[in-house]
Enzyme design. Structure first.
Site, PDB file in Angstrom:
ATOM      1  N   HIS A 191       0.815  -1.217   0.000  1.00 51.41           N
ATOM      2  CA  HIS A 191       0.000   0.000   0.000  1.00 51.41           C
ATOM      3  C   HIS A 191       0.850   1.270   0.000  1.00 51.41           C
ATOM      4  O   HIS A 191       0.614   2.198  -0.777  1.00 51.41           O
ATOM      5  CB  HIS A 191      -0.921  -0.037   1.222  1.00 51.41           C
ATOM      6  CG  HIS A 191      -1.645   1.223   1.456  1.00 51.41           C
ATOM      7  ND1 HIS A 191      -2.667   1.642   0.631  1.00 51.41           N
ATOM      8  CD2 HIS A 191      -1.485   2.187   2.371  1.00 51.41           C
ATOM      9  CE1 HIS A 191      -3.101   2.811   1.058  1.00 51.41           C
ATOM     10  NE2 HIS A 191      -2.408   3.161   2.112  1.00 51.41           N
ATOM     11  N   ARG A 298      -9.705   0.950  -7.122  1.00 56.36           N
ATOM     12  CA  ARG A 298      -9.649   0.010  -5.997  1.00 56.36           C
ATOM     13  C   ARG A 298     -10.642   0.480  -4.931  1.00 56.36           C
ATOM     14  O   ARG A 298     -10.268   1.166  -3.980  1.00 56.36           O
ATOM     15  CB  ARG A 298      -8.251  -0.020  -5.393  1.00 56.36           C
ATOM     16  CG  ARG A 298      -7.176  -0.624  -6.295  1.00 56.36           C
ATOM     17  CD  ARG A 298      -5.841  -0.597  -5.591  1.00 56.36           C
ATOM     18  NE  ARG A 298      -4.875  -1.504  -6.156  1.00 56.36           N
ATOM     19  CZ  ARG A 298      -3.855  -1.127  -6.944  1.00 56.36           C
ATOM     20  NH1 ARG A 298      -3.682   0.145  -7.235  1.00 56.36           N
ATOM     21  NH2 ARG A 298      -3.008  -2.014  -7.425  1.00 56.36           N
ATOM     22  N   ARG A 335     -13.655  -1.812  -9.760  1.00 52.90           N
ATOM     23  CA  ARG A 335     -13.482  -3.171  -9.231  1.00 52.90           C
ATOM     24  C   ARG A 335     -14.298  -3.284  -7.948  1.00 52.90           C
ATOM     25  O   ARG A 335     -14.216  -2.409  -7.085  1.00 52.90           O
ATOM     26  CB  ARG A 335     -12.011  -3.438  -8.955  1.00 52.90           C
ATOM     27  CG  ARG A 335     -11.781  -4.813  -8.359  1.00 52.90           C
ATOM     28  CD  ARG A 335     -10.323  -5.115  -8.213  1.00 52.90           C
ATOM     29  NE  ARG A 335      -9.712  -4.408  -7.104  1.00 52.90           N
ATOM     30  CZ  ARG A 335      -8.409  -4.440  -6.838  1.00 52.90           C
ATOM     31  NH1 ARG A 335      -7.598  -5.121  -7.607  1.00 52.90           N
ATOM     32  NH2 ARG A 335      -7.923  -3.781  -5.811  1.00 52.90           N
ATOM     33  N   GLU A 434      -5.687 -13.035 -11.613  1.00 54.01           N
ATOM     34  CA  GLU A 434      -4.592 -12.791 -10.668  1.00 54.01           C
ATOM     35  C   GLU A 434      -4.251 -14.003  -9.812  1.00 54.01           C
ATOM     36  O   GLU A 434      -3.473 -13.887  -8.870  1.00 54.01           O
ATOM     37  CB  GLU A 434      -4.889 -11.563  -9.804  1.00 54.01           C
ATOM     38  CG  GLU A 434      -6.224 -11.557  -9.093  1.00 54.01           C
ATOM     39  CD  GLU A 434      -6.483 -10.260  -8.333  1.00 54.01           C
ATOM     40  OE1 GLU A 434      -5.557  -9.468  -8.115  1.00 54.01           O
ATOM     41  OE2 GLU A 434      -7.645 -10.060  -7.924  1.00 54.01           O
ATOM     42  N   ASN A 457       0.371  -8.126  -9.671  1.00 52.90           N
ATOM     43  CA  ASN A 457       0.837  -8.045  -8.276  1.00 52.90           C
ATOM     44  C   ASN A 457       0.497  -9.334  -7.520  1.00 52.90           C
ATOM     45  O   ASN A 457       1.343  -9.920  -6.847  1.00 52.90           O
ATOM     46  CB  ASN A 457       0.169  -6.881  -7.534  1.00 52.90           C
ATOM     47  CG  ASN A 457       0.466  -5.544  -8.168  1.00 52.90           C
ATOM     48  OD1 ASN A 457       1.393  -5.438  -8.948  1.00 52.90           O
ATOM     49  ND2 ASN A 457      -0.311  -4.533  -7.832  1.00 52.90           N
ATOM     50  N   ASP A 458      -0.764  -9.745  -7.654  1.00 53.20           N
ATOM     51  CA  ASP A 458      -1.177 -10.970  -6.961  1.00 53.20           C
ATOM     52  C   ASP A 458      -0.781 -12.225  -7.725  1.00 53.20           C
ATOM     53  O   ASP A 458      -0.450 -13.241  -7.117  1.00 53.20           O
ATOM     54  CB  ASP A 458      -2.694 -10.959  -6.723  1.00 53.20           C
ATOM     55  CG  ASP A 458      -3.042 -10.222  -5.445  1.00 53.20           C
ATOM     56  OD1 ASP A 458      -2.363 -10.460  -4.430  1.00 53.20           O
ATOM     57  OD2 ASP A 458      -3.965  -9.397  -5.456  1.00 53.20           O
ATOM     58  N   ARG A 468       3.560 -10.751  -1.111  1.00 52.47           N
ATOM     59  CA  ARG A 468       3.943  -9.515  -1.800  1.00 52.47           C
ATOM     60  C   ARG A 468       4.323  -8.376  -0.869  1.00 52.47           C
ATOM     61  O   ARG A 468       4.865  -7.376  -1.301  1.00 52.47           O
ATOM     62  CB  ARG A 468       2.828  -9.069  -2.761  1.00 52.47           C
ATOM     63  CG  ARG A 468       1.545  -8.695  -2.096  1.00 52.47           C
ATOM     64  CD  ARG A 468       0.421  -8.501  -3.097  1.00 52.47           C
ATOM     65  NE  ARG A 468       0.165  -7.115  -3.389  1.00 52.47           N
ATOM     66  CZ  ARG A 468      -0.878  -6.664  -4.068  1.00 52.47           C
ATOM     67  NH1 ARG A 468      -1.772  -7.522  -4.552  1.00 52.47           N
ATOM     68  NH2 ARG A 468      -1.065  -5.391  -4.284  1.00 52.47           N
ATOM     69  N   CYS A 505      -3.015  -4.560 -15.046  1.00 56.98           N
ATOM     70  CA  CYS A 505      -3.115  -3.411 -14.137  1.00 56.98           C
ATOM     71  C   CYS A 505      -2.209  -3.565 -12.906  1.00 56.98           C
ATOM     72  O   CYS A 505      -2.393  -2.877 -11.917  1.00 56.98           O
ATOM     73  CB  CYS A 505      -4.563  -3.164 -13.724  1.00 56.98           C
ATOM     74  SG  CYS A 505      -5.327  -4.535 -12.865  1.00 56.98           S
TER      75      CYS A 505
HETATM   76  C1  PEP Z   1      -2.942  -6.877  -8.745  1.00 55.74           C
HETATM   77  O1  PEP Z   1      -3.108  -7.793  -7.934  1.00 55.74           O
HETATM   78  O2  PEP Z   1      -2.058  -6.884  -9.617  1.00 55.74           O
HETATM   79  C2  PEP Z   1      -3.776  -5.670  -8.712  1.00 55.74           C
HETATM   80  C3  PEP Z   1      -3.696  -4.760  -9.653  1.00 55.74           C
HETATM   81  O3  PEP Z   1      -4.605  -5.520  -7.683  1.00 55.74           O
HETATM   82  P1  PEP Z   1      -4.143  -5.129  -6.200  1.00 55.74           P
HETATM   83  O4  PEP Z   1      -2.738  -4.594  -6.269  1.00 55.74           O
HETATM   84  O5  PEP Z   1      -5.121  -4.108  -5.747  1.00 55.74           O
HETATM   85  O6  PEP Z   1      -4.265  -6.416  -5.471  1.00 55.74           O
HETATM   86 MG    MG Z   2      -4.839  -8.041  -6.713  1.00 61.13          MG
END
Ligand code: PEP
Ligand code: MG
Length: 581
Positions: A191, A298, A335, A434, A457-458, A468, A505
């Site tokens: 974050h 988000r 989302r 993801e 990211n996930d 992560r 994304c």
């Molecule tokens: C991701 O998981 O790549 C994503 C864009 O969502 P978040 O970072 O909010 O989990």
């Molecule tokens: Mg995610």
């Protein structure tokens, strides 16, 4: 001078004095006073309560104008500070039991916190974190407020040093006063990293031990590009970094100036570059970066730390429709709630989980709290009346899950129809891809959705089994891992075969060499934090699809992340704009 290494997550250089946030508790030991001290200590307690009230009242006024949601939270803090029962508990702690005011505060507030913590009811159970805030504020005034400060009321530009930053803390930040972040925990996609990027300030996270090594007022240099923090640097170092900061500023200016130009490859393929938004106010940065719309809103950040406060259908509707108007005819991808795991307030009522990333998060949480889910779906549908809203479900792991979510959506549409409330009957519905299971069944999922958005990211976290946000395994969080390349290719190919749109994304696209690789794998649609848009557009304008394809094809034959990275480093630089410095 002390040098600390961490993970550079938002580029640039910050040079400023430190403001140290102690996210932990004040440790107050039980101590007694002499009977003749009682009167003086009661006066000291009174003064601390009064100062805390004044401080909160000022903050309430300021937030009333700037941030209604935070305002409502802070108002409850004032109510606690004015509460007669709490006050008499504190007085009796000092008068009857002979405790120091500090210990009386920690004991009395601790009891209230326990009571609220144990309440099952959503609204009340969330209040214990507010009580924690009040306790810390009172202790700060009793202890002189010098050692540890909070984020409200910073009057000079500071580098924020903390173990981690909570969403409430970042939401309450006076961003014009923050030069940079340095935190003990976190990784590329945590974050704090995402917020720093969206604010365009340098940040280094995952440093390990730091808070105890920095005092308020120490001079700090944060190099967010190299992932380095210098504590009390000498003059030569300060000069060297001033120069770095200047050249970074020039580079940024050049990149930003060109951002209005369309992103088209050198061999004529147009790209779409959208923005990721956490807080509604970020929309202005997105417009400034000449994004093509919102690729990821988000929405869980509307809930974090304010359960039952910012969750009404009207509140959602207002935020979504304002966003739709702010980007005038461009797409807004909303989302649904992705709460849990790294985006989880401690008091959300899911209960403690041993593995929150694998627990009741995201869409699973929305199924448990269908009331919240439906409220949000209604608001999204109402905002979709202008036709440019897309709806996206997070963390889909199976077709059954997708069908269940779509079933709830259909029922919500029926309700609105019955009530005569207009919405876009053909609202595009997509999913985040993801988790590896979604990739492996991407062909089946593609038949039932209008678009995919790859959440790298996930996807990296789940595919490589690397948390992560855990700095201890951050070196294993490897976007260039051959397994990730294959997962990406499978998803992109499945979307192409089904003729549905696919975008990415996650943060991966913000690394120029990986962006070229992604183009080579077949992507032409990206969504990144607003601050990253100008540079990504510049990269995309520099490549030819044919070259990127060759780079990707060769990368797919390699066996290790290191080999892939070496290959990219050898092949891509010729195509890219100049590095920051
Ligand atoms: C991701 O998981 O790549 C994503 C864009 O969502 P978040 O970072 O909010 O989990
Ligand atoms: Mg995610």
């Amino acid at each position: 001078m002390v040098i600390k290494k961490g993970i550079g997550v938002s580029p640039g250089v910050a040079i400023a004095e430190a403001l140290v946030l102690d996210s932990g508790q004040y440790k107050i030991r039980r101590k007694y006073i002499h009977p003749e001290q009682v009167e003086g200590e009661l006066e000291r307690l009174d003064r601390a309560i009064e100062s805390a009230q004044e401080e909160v009242s000022d903050f309430v006024e300021q937030q009333k104008r700037d941030n209604p949601e935070i305002h409502r939270i802070i108002e409850t803090h004032l109510a606690f500070l004015q509460d007669e029962e709490i006050r008499s508990g504190l007085v009796s702690g000092v008068k009857e039991h002979g405790f120091t005011p500090e210990y009386a505060v920690s004991r009395v507030m601790g009891r209230y916190i326990k009571v609220f913590e144990n309440m099952q009811d959503g609204i009340f159970s969330t209040r214990f974190s507010d009580l924690h805030d009040v306790e810390k504020r009172l202790l700060k005034h009793l202890l002189g407020g010098k050692e540890r400060e909070d984020l409200s009321g910073i009057t000079e530009t500071r580098v924020i040093v903390a173990r981690d930053l909570t969403p409430t803390q970042t939401a309450a930040l006076d961003t014009s006063m923050v030069a940079g972040f340095a935190t003990e925990v976190g990784g590329q996609t945590s974050h704090t990293a995402i917020v720093a990027k969206s604010l365009g300030i340098p940040a280094v996270v995952g440093i390990g031990k730091l808070v105890k090594d920095v005092s308020v007022g120490d001079l700090l240099i944060i190099d967010g590009t190299e992932g380095v923090v210098l504590i009390n640097p000498d003059e030569d170092e300060v000069d060297r970094y001033r120069e770095k900061s200047r050249s970074f500023g020039i580079y940024e200016e050049i990149v930003t100036k060109d951002s209005a130009l369309p992103a088209v490859s050198t061999d004529g393929t147009p790209f779409t570059v959208l923005g990721n938004i956490e807080f509604p106010w970020e929309i202005k940065n997105l417009v400034k970066g000449h994004a093509d719309g919102v690729g990821l809103f988000r929405t869980e950040f509307l809930y974090l730390d304010s359960l039952a406060r910012a969750t009404s259908e009207e509140a959602h509707y207002e935020i979504y429709s304002n966003m739709v108007s702010a980007v005038l005819g461009q797409v807004v991808t909303i989302r649904t709630l992705d709460l849990g795991s790294d985006k989880s307030p401690p008091d959300f009522g899911v209960g403690m989980e041993a593995n929150p990333a694998l627990g009741c998060r995201s869409l699973r949480f929305s199924f448990v709290r269908e009331d919240l889910f439906v409220t949000q779906l209604r608001a999204i549908l109402r905002a979709s009346v202008n036709k440019n809203v897309k709806l996206m479900f997070p963390l889909v792991t199976s077709v059954a899950e997708l069908r269940r979510a779509r079933g709830i959506l259909s029922r919500t549409m029926d309700e609105l129809r019955k009530e005569g409330i207009p919405f876009n009957e053909d609202i595009p519905v997509g999913i985040m891809v993801e988790v590896p299971s979604a990739v492996l069944i991407a062909d089946s999922l593609a038949k039932e959705v209008d678009f995919f958005s790859i959440g790298s990211n996930d996807l990296i976290q789940y595919a490589l089994a690397v948390d992560r946000v855990n700095e201890r395994v951050a070196h294993l969080y490897e976007p260039a891992h051959p397994a990730i390349l294959r997962l990406l290719k499978m998803t992109i190919d499945a979307a192409a075969k089904a003729e549905i749109e696919v975008s990415l994304c996650g943060e991966m696209a913000t690394d120029p060499k990986l962006a070229v690789l992604l183009v080579g794998l077949g992507l032409t649609r990206f969504s990144v934090t607003p601050g990253d848009i100008p540079e990504l557009k510049k990269v995309l304008r520099s490549v030819a699809i044919v070259d990127a394809k060759k780079v990707a094809e060769a990368a797919l034959t390699l066996a290790t992340a290191e080999e892939v990275l070496n290959h990219l480093k050898a092949e891509v630089p010729g195509l890219l704009p100049r590095a920051p410095y």
